[in-house]
Design a protein around this motif. Sequence first.
Motif, short mmCIF file in Angstrom:
data_model
loop_
_atom_site.label_atom_id
_atom_site.label_comp_id
_atom_site.label_asym_id
_atom_site.label_seq_id
_atom_site.Cartn_x
_atom_site.Cartn_y
_atom_site.Cartn_z
N ASP A 34 0.83 -1.21 0.00
CA ASP A 34 0.00 0.00 0.00
C ASP A 34 0.86 1.26 0.00
OD1 ASP A 34 -2.25 -1.57 0.04
OD2 ASP A 34 -2.71 -1.25 2.16
N THR A 35 1.94 1.24 0.78
CA THR A 35 2.82 2.40 0.86
C THR A 35 3.54 2.63 -0.47
OG1 THR A 35 3.14 1.99 3.23
CG2 THR A 35 4.69 3.47 2.15
N GLU A 36 3.93 1.54 -1.14
CA GLU A 36 4.57 1.67 -2.45
C GLU A 36 3.64 2.36 -3.45
OE1 GLU A 36 5.55 -2.40 -3.21
OE2 GLU A 36 6.93 -2.44 -1.50
N ARG A 49 1.22 -4.67 -8.79
CA ARG A 49 1.33 -5.68 -7.72
C ARG A 49 2.45 -6.66 -8.06
NH1 ARG A 49 -1.04 -7.57 -3.29
NH2 ARG A 49 -0.96 -9.81 -2.88
N ALA A 50 2.64 -6.96 -9.33
CA ALA A 50 3.72 -7.87 -9.72
C ALA A 50 5.07 -7.30 -9.30
CB ALA A 50 3.69 -8.11 -11.23
N HIS A 51 5.28 -6.01 -9.52
CA HIS A 51 6.53 -5.38 -9.07
C HIS A 51 6.64 -5.47 -7.55
CE1 HIS A 51 8.28 -3.95 -12.70
NE2 HIS A 51 7.33 -3.07 -13.00
N ALA A 52 5.54 -5.19 -6.86
CA ALA A 52 5.56 -5.21 -5.40
C ALA A 52 5.96 -6.58 -4.87
CB ALA A 52 4.19 -4.81 -4.86
N LEU A 53 5.43 -7.63 -5.48
CA LEU A 53 5.73 -8.98 -5.01
C LEU A 53 7.17 -9.37 -5.31
CD1 LEU A 53 2.41 -10.87 -5.87
CD2 LEU A 53 3.18 -10.02 -3.65
N ASN A 54 7.78 -8.75 -6.31
CA ASN A 54 9.19 -9.01 -6.59
C ASN A 54 10.09 -8.56 -5.44
OD1 ASN A 54 8.85 -10.17 -9.10
ND2 ASN A 54 9.12 -8.26 -10.22
N LEU A 55 9.59 -7.69 -4.58
CA LEU A 55 10.39 -7.13 -3.50
C LEU A 55 10.25 -7.88 -2.19
CD1 LEU A 55 9.76 -3.30 -4.06
CD2 LEU A 55 11.55 -4.75 -5.01
N VAL A 56 9.38 -8.87 -2.14
CA VAL A 56 9.14 -9.59 -0.88
C VAL A 56 10.42 -10.24 -0.38
CG1 VAL A 56 7.91 -11.53 0.19
CG2 VAL A 56 6.70 -9.98 -1.35
N GLY A 57 10.81 -9.89 0.84
CA GLY A 57 11.99 -10.47 1.47
C GLY A 57 13.29 -9.75 1.15
N ASN A 58 13.25 -8.77 0.27
CA ASN A 58 14.48 -8.13 -0.20
C ASN A 58 15.08 -7.15 0.81
OD1 ASN A 58 14.26 -9.46 -2.62
ND2 ASN A 58 14.32 -7.61 -3.88
N ASP A 59 16.37 -6.89 0.65
CA ASP A 59 17.05 -5.81 1.33
C ASP A 59 16.35 -4.50 0.98
OD1 ASP A 59 19.72 -4.62 2.50
OD2 ASP A 59 19.41 -3.63 0.58
N LEU A 61 17.33 -1.29 0.83
CA LEU A 61 17.98 -0.37 -0.09
C LEU A 61 17.91 -0.89 -1.52
CD1 LEU A 61 19.33 2.34 -0.18
CD2 LEU A 61 21.54 1.23 0.23
N GLU A 62 18.04 -2.21 -1.68
CA GLU A 62 17.86 -2.79 -3.02
C GLU A 62 16.44 -2.56 -3.50
OE1 GLU A 62 19.93 -4.14 -5.22
OE2 GLU A 62 21.56 -3.57 -3.88
N SER A 63 15.48 -2.66 -2.58
CA SER A 63 14.08 -2.39 -2.94
C SER A 63 13.91 -0.94 -3.36
CB SER A 63 13.16 -2.71 -1.76
OG SER A 63 13.16 -4.10 -1.48
N GLY A 64 14.57 -0.03 -2.64
CA GLY A 64 14.50 1.38 -3.00
C GLY A 64 15.03 1.64 -4.40
N ARG A 65 16.12 0.97 -4.74
CA ARG A 65 16.69 1.12 -6.10
C ARG A 65 15.72 0.57 -7.15
NH1 ARG A 65 21.60 -1.13 -3.39
NH2 ARG A 65 22.90 0.65 -2.81
N TYR A 66 15.12 -0.58 -6.83
CA TYR A 66 14.17 -1.20 -7.76
C TYR A 66 12.97 -0.28 -7.97
CZ TYR A 66 11.06 -4.85 -9.67
OH TYR A 66 10.20 -5.59 -10.45
N ILE A 67 12.46 0.26 -6.88
CA ILE A 67 11.30 1.15 -6.96
C ILE A 67 11.63 2.39 -7.79
CG2 ILE A 67 9.87 2.74 -5.58
CD1 ILE A 67 9.91 0.53 -3.38
N ARG A 68 12.77 2.98 -7.55
CA ARG A 68 13.17 4.19 -8.28
C ARG A 68 13.23 3.90 -9.79
NH1 ARG A 68 17.69 7.23 -10.07
NH2 ARG A 68 17.50 9.45 -9.48
N GLU A 69 13.81 2.76 -10.14
CA GLU A 69 13.94 2.41 -11.55
C GLU A 69 12.60 2.09 -12.19
OE1 GLU A 69 15.90 -1.07 -14.40
OE2 GLU A 69 16.48 -0.94 -12.28
N HIS A 70 11.82 1.24 -11.53
CA HIS A 70 10.61 0.73 -12.17
C HIS A 70 9.41 1.66 -12.02
CE1 HIS A 70 12.24 -3.16 -13.43
NE2 HIS A 70 12.97 -3.10 -12.33
N MET A 71 9.41 2.52 -11.00
CA MET A 71 8.37 3.54 -10.92
C MET A 71 8.69 4.71 -11.85
SD MET A 71 7.12 4.12 -7.01
CE MET A 71 6.42 2.78 -6.04
#
Length: 227
Positions: A34-36, A49-59, A61-71
């Motif tokens: 929801d926050t994403e 939601r597919a992008h969100a589920l790719n982040l489950v369990g991740n570090d 900061l790595e999630s932050g990088r992924y979000i920045r790129e894919h958003m």
Amino acid sequence: MSRRDDSESTLDTPAAVLWDMDGTLVDTEPYWIDTEFEIAQRYGGTWSRAHALNLVGNDLLESGRYIREHMGIEPSAEQIVEELLDGVVARVEDVVPWRPGARDLLEHLSGAGTPCALVTMSYQRFVAPILAQLPPETFRVIVTGDSVEFGKPHPEPYLTAAAALGLAPVDCIAVEDSNTGAKSAESAGCLVLVVENHVPVLAGERRVFADSLVGVDLGEIWADYHR
């Protein structure tokens, strides 16, 4: 036929239980998701939601990088992480969504004198309001994402937790809900009890599966694996 070899524990019961948090101890993944979406709306980004589920369990900061790129948004990965934490902490302070059977199992382990560690990629300020609802010393060791150099799926978080308890990872059982977390614990040498939640988890040599933590007997799971 026994699975025991030089890398296997010779203990009859696990020496400690190493717990993942998000999706395992508490079902906070919907809070993160929801926050994403809120961040995507705030900055005019796109998310799924597919992008969100790719982040489950991740570090994180790595999630932050992924979000920045894919958003496709401008804030730094570090700023994104802080905004994620702001949103999720606010929700947790309102309601902690415990996973079925988790608190009962923690209480049982505490009564039996089995040490527990929390091994999460969330940061300390998110962990604090959850720990505040548990008895003191529920976890003898707490490893958070901002206290390790390499996050899950690297084995460092679980190696760190076991070492802090003075134990070999091979003598510990980890409880996880994601491939990322299971890989981290398995690579460290732990037996991994997987309780799937939001994402499917692959089978593995050191992975055993349960539908829920309700009524789980970790001693029996340990004995069955090492038989």
